[in-house]
Design an enzyme around this catalytic site. Sequence first.
Site, PDB file in Angstrom:
ATOM      1  N   LYS A  16       0.639  -1.421   0.128  1.00 27.46           N
ATOM      2  CA  LYS A  16      -0.317   0.197  -0.246  1.00 27.46           C
ATOM      3  C   LYS A  16       0.402   1.657   0.142  1.00 27.46           C
ATOM      4  O   LYS A  16       2.406   1.282   0.801  1.00 27.46           O
ATOM      5  CB  LYS A  16      -0.888   0.240   1.705  1.00 27.46           C
ATOM      6  CG  LYS A  16      -2.192   1.089   1.347  1.00 27.46           C
ATOM      7  CD  LYS A  16      -3.236   0.588   0.554  1.00 27.46           C
ATOM      8  CE  LYS A  16      -3.649   1.858   0.470  1.00 27.46           C
ATOM      9  NZ  LYS A  16      -3.364   2.921  -1.133  1.00 27.46           N
ATOM     10  N   THR A  47      -4.999  12.356   6.871  1.00 27.73           N
ATOM     11  CA  THR A  47      -3.644  11.856   7.398  1.00 27.73           C
ATOM     12  C   THR A  47      -3.898  13.518   8.734  1.00 27.73           C
ATOM     13  O   THR A  47      -2.907  13.304   9.570  1.00 27.73           O
ATOM     14  CB  THR A  47      -2.833  12.361   6.162  1.00 27.73           C
ATOM     15  OG1 THR A  47      -3.204  11.728   5.084  1.00 27.73           O
ATOM     16  CG2 THR A  47      -1.663  12.192   6.628  1.00 27.73           C
ATOM     17  N   LYS A  61       5.370   2.482  -2.570  1.00 28.51           N
ATOM     18  CA  LYS A  61       5.239   3.527  -3.117  1.00 28.51           C
ATOM     19  C   LYS A  61       6.351   3.872  -4.637  1.00 28.51           C
ATOM     20  O   LYS A  61       6.056   2.601  -5.422  1.00 28.51           O
ATOM     21  CB  LYS A  61       6.581   4.272  -2.454  1.00 28.51           C
ATOM     22  CG  LYS A  61       5.964   5.434  -2.116  1.00 28.51           C
ATOM     23  CD  LYS A  61       4.869   5.937  -1.276  1.00 28.51           C
ATOM     24  CE  LYS A  61       4.899   7.745  -0.938  1.00 28.51           C
ATOM     25  NZ  LYS A  61       4.078   7.650   0.287  1.00 28.51           N
ATOM     26  N   LYS A  87       4.639   1.768   8.703  1.00 32.68           N
ATOM     27  CA  LYS A  87       3.299   2.705   8.764  1.00 32.68           C
ATOM     28  C   LYS A  87       2.258   1.670   9.030  1.00 32.68           C
ATOM     29  O   LYS A  87       1.389   1.176  10.053  1.00 32.68           O
ATOM     30  CB  LYS A  87       3.070   3.922   7.702  1.00 32.68           C
ATOM     31  CG  LYS A  87       2.142   4.914   8.220  1.00 32.68           C
ATOM     32  CD  LYS A  87       2.040   6.038   6.777  1.00 32.68           C
ATOM     33  CE  LYS A  87       3.569   6.514   6.576  1.00 32.68           C
ATOM     34  NZ  LYS A  87       3.080   7.588   5.778  1.00 32.68           N
ATOM     35  N   ASN A 110      -2.066  19.479   1.183  1.00 33.25           N
ATOM     36  CA  ASN A 110      -3.705  18.799   2.165  1.00 33.25           C
ATOM     37  C   ASN A 110      -3.144  18.234   3.258  1.00 33.25           C
ATOM     38  O   ASN A 110      -4.343  18.457   3.941  1.00 33.25           O
ATOM     39  CB  ASN A 110      -3.637  17.178   1.195  1.00 33.25           C
ATOM     40  CG  ASN A 110      -4.475  16.375   2.012  1.00 33.25           C
ATOM     41  OD1 ASN A 110      -3.916  15.815   2.715  1.00 33.25           O
ATOM     42  ND2 ASN A 110      -5.760  16.534   1.534  1.00 33.25           N
ATOM     43  N   SER A 126      -7.464   5.061   3.836  1.00 33.02           N
ATOM     44  CA  SER A 126      -7.161   4.407   2.750  1.00 33.02           C
ATOM     45  C   SER A 126      -7.569   2.593   2.935  1.00 33.02           C
ATOM     46  O   SER A 126      -8.051   2.361   2.162  1.00 33.02           O
ATOM     47  CB  SER A 126      -5.422   4.365   2.267  1.00 33.02           C
ATOM     48  OG  SER A 126      -5.228   5.996   1.867  1.00 33.02           O
TER      49      SER A 126
HETATM   50  P1  NAD Z   1       0.637  18.765  -0.927  1.00 34.63           P
HETATM   51  O1  NAD Z   1       1.656  18.611  -2.337  1.00 34.63           O
HETATM   52  O2  NAD Z   1      -0.676  18.833  -0.497  1.00 34.63           O
HETATM   53  O3  NAD Z   1       1.841  19.922  -0.144  1.00 34.63           O
HETATM   54  C1  NAD Z   1       3.440  19.590  -0.064  1.00 34.63           C
HETATM   55  C2  NAD Z   1       3.277  21.565   0.895  1.00 34.63           C
HETATM   56  O4  NAD Z   1       4.154  22.107   0.984  1.00 34.63           O
HETATM   57  C3  NAD Z   1       2.623  22.348  -0.272  1.00 34.63           C
HETATM   58  O5  NAD Z   1       1.975  23.685   0.766  1.00 34.63           O
HETATM   59  C4  NAD Z   1       4.151  23.678  -0.700  1.00 34.63           C
HETATM   60  O6  NAD Z   1       3.881  24.790  -1.048  1.00 34.63           O
HETATM   61  C5  NAD Z   1       5.115  22.894   0.436  1.00 34.63           C
HETATM   62  N1  NAD Z   1       6.231  23.191   0.547  1.00 34.63           N
HETATM   63  C6  NAD Z   1       7.019  22.496  -0.388  1.00 34.63           C
HETATM   64  N2  NAD Z   1       8.562  22.256  -0.542  1.00 34.63           N
HETATM   65  C7  NAD Z   1       8.824  23.904   0.479  1.00 34.63           C
HETATM   66  C8  NAD Z   1       9.950  23.961   1.051  1.00 34.63           C
HETATM   67  N3  NAD Z   1      11.198  24.027   0.833  1.00 34.63           N
HETATM   68  N4  NAD Z   1       9.343  24.531   2.044  1.00 34.63           N
HETATM   69  C9  NAD Z   1       8.180  24.455   2.565  1.00 34.63           C
HETATM   70  N5  NAD Z   1       6.944  24.199   2.090  1.00 34.63           N
HETATM   71  C10 NAD Z   1       7.389  23.812   1.303  1.00 34.63           C
HETATM   72  O7  NAD Z   1       1.485  17.484  -0.283  1.00 34.63           O
HETATM   73  P2  NAD Z   1       1.018  17.066   1.466  1.00 34.63           P
HETATM   74  O8  NAD Z   1      -0.275  15.820   0.512  1.00 34.63           O
HETATM   75  O9  NAD Z   1       0.131  17.608   1.817  1.00 34.63           O
HETATM   76  O10 NAD Z   1       2.578  15.744   1.771  1.00 34.63           O
HETATM   77  C11 NAD Z   1       3.091  16.340   2.501  1.00 34.63           C
HETATM   78  C12 NAD Z   1       3.522  15.608   2.811  1.00 34.63           C
HETATM   79  O11 NAD Z   1       3.427  14.612   3.879  1.00 34.63           O
HETATM   80  C13 NAD Z   1       5.172  14.651   1.871  1.00 34.63           C
HETATM   81  O12 NAD Z   1       6.242  14.552   3.077  1.00 34.63           O
HETATM   82  C14 NAD Z   1       3.469  13.550   2.165  1.00 34.63           C
HETATM   83  O13 NAD Z   1       4.954  12.660   1.436  1.00 34.63           O
HETATM   84  C15 NAD Z   1       3.615  13.136   3.334  1.00 34.63           C
HETATM   85  N6  NAD Z   1       1.941  12.567   3.733  1.00 34.63           N
HETATM   86  C16 NAD Z   1       0.978  12.493   2.506  1.00 34.63           C
HETATM   87  C17 NAD Z   1      -0.105  12.072   2.800  1.00 34.63           C
HETATM   88  C18 NAD Z   1      -1.143  12.256   2.333  1.00 34.63           C
HETATM   89  O14 NAD Z   1      -2.236  12.103   2.928  1.00 34.63           O
HETATM   90  N7  NAD Z   1      -1.479  13.165   1.499  1.00 34.63           N
HETATM   91  C19 NAD Z   1       0.233  10.769   4.002  1.00 34.63           C
HETATM   92  C20 NAD Z   1       1.208  10.650   4.354  1.00 34.63           C
HETATM   93  C21 NAD Z   1       1.972  11.473   3.996  1.00 34.63           C
END
Ligand code: NAD
Length: 428
Positions: free
Chosen positions: A71, A191, A107, A95, A222, A362
Amino acid sequence: MSNSSYNPYEIAQQQFDSVASKLDLDAATRELLRQPMREYHFTIPVKMDDGTTKVFKGFRVQHNDARGPAKGGIRFHPMETIDTIRALSMWMTWKCSVVDIPLGGGKGGVICDPRNLTEREQERLCRGYVRQLARNVGPNTDVPAPDVMTNAKHMLWMLDEYETIHGSRSPGFITGKPVGMGGSLGRTEATGFGVVYVLNEALKNLNMPIENTTASFQGFGNVSQYAVRLYQQLGGKVVAISCWNETDKKAYTFRKLDGMDIDALASITDSYGTIDKEKAMNLGYEVLSGEAWIEQDVDILIPAALENQITIENVHKISKQVKVICEAANGPTTPDADKIINERNIFLIPDFLANAGGVTCSYFEQVQSNQNYYWEKDEVLAKLNIKMTSAFKAVYELAQSKNLRMRDSAYVIAINRVAQAVKSRGWV
Ligand code: NAD
C-alpha cells in the site's frame, strides 16, 4: 527528491539497521527487510497536446507484503528519485504495521512536473502509468493512493484504466478516489486529522493543554491544511506557516503572532499549497524567509512539506521554547539533526506514526470499496481516532517502559510485527 547530501534510502536503512540490532533479528530477516522485495522501473510515453511525444520515467516499489497487499502513494515530482521511492515504500511497511492494519508497504512515482502539464496530458500520464503496471498491482497485491502532487482525479483515471484493462469493476484497486466514485468520506482530512489526534494524545501525556500551545507549520498542502484546522478547533494557536512559491522558486514563511485565520488563508492558496504572497500581505501577514518557520518561539513544530527539512545546518535554529516536534511529512528530519533533537529532550512523534492517518483511512476506503457499502463521515473519523490513539498509546507505553525514544519504540513495534509475519509464513 533527495539532494546530494542526504539519501533517504540510506537513512531508512540506517534506521532499520539500528533497530534490527536492538531486536537481535537473524541475518536473513534483516537482509529481507532492509530492502524492497520488488521494484518496477518503466518509461511512459505521453502524447502531448502540441502533437509531440514526451517520455516520462516511472517507478513502483513494493517493499514488503508479508502482512497484506502493498500500500502506498504515487508521487509526481520533477526531482523524484528511485531512492526516495525505496525509502518511502519501506516507511509504508512500518507505518501500516505500527497502526496494525493488514497491509504491506509500497510507493510509486513519476519524474514530472504536473504544474507544467495540461489536464489531458496528466490524464494520459496517469493512464500510461497504469498500463505499464496493470499486471503487477491490484486490490490483492498492491493498492496505490495519492501523494505529493497527485489527487483524487488522478486516482480515478488510474482506476478507470485498470478496470478497462481487466474488464471488471475493482474499486478496491486504488484509494483516495473522489467521494461518490468509491472514495471514503474523511479521506481528505485523514492524514492531517491523524497528525493532530496523536499530537493531542502526546500533549495530554506531557501535561501541556492543547489550548495553551502555539505551533509553526512547514507546508500548507493537504496534510498541513487539515492539521492546522483541527489543531485550531481544539484550541491551539498557529503563528507561522511556510510554503513553496514556484514563481519565485523559493519558500516563504507567513506569520501572524496573534494567530492565523485558516479559512482566509485557504482562500488565497492554490491547489498546490502555495499561499499568494501579495494577498497575504494585504491580509496583514508578515512574509519571512522560507526557513523562518523553524526559528519561531512556539511550543510545537510541525514539518508537513517534504523530507530532509530539519538538518544539521538548521537544527540549532529551533527555539528553546519548542517542546514537541510532530513529523507530519515523511522523513523530514535527518539522523544527525534527530540526534540533537533527542539530546535537547524535545518530544518527537515520528513520521510513520504521526502521518499514518492517511493510510489508515485508505484501508477503511478499501474495506468499504470491497464491500460496496460506504460509512458516514463521523463513523470514519471516529474509527480513525481510535486506531491512531491506540497506536500512539502502544508506542508511548513501550517508550516509557523500555526507556526508548518514540522513534525507536515505534520501529520496535512495527519491525517486530513484520518480522513475525515473515517468520510465520515460513519465508525465513
Ligand atoms: P502537498 O503537495 O499537498 O503539499 C506540500 C506543501 O509543502 C505545499 O504547501 C508546498 O508549497 C510546501 N512545500 C514544498 N516545498 C517546500 C519548502 N521547501 N518549504 C516550505 N514548504 C514547502 O503534499 P501533502 O499531501 O500535504 O504531503 C506533505 C507531506 O506529507 C509529504 O512528505 C508526504 O509524503 C506526506 N504524507 C502525505 C499524505 C497524504 O495523505 N497526502 C500521507 C502521509 C504522508
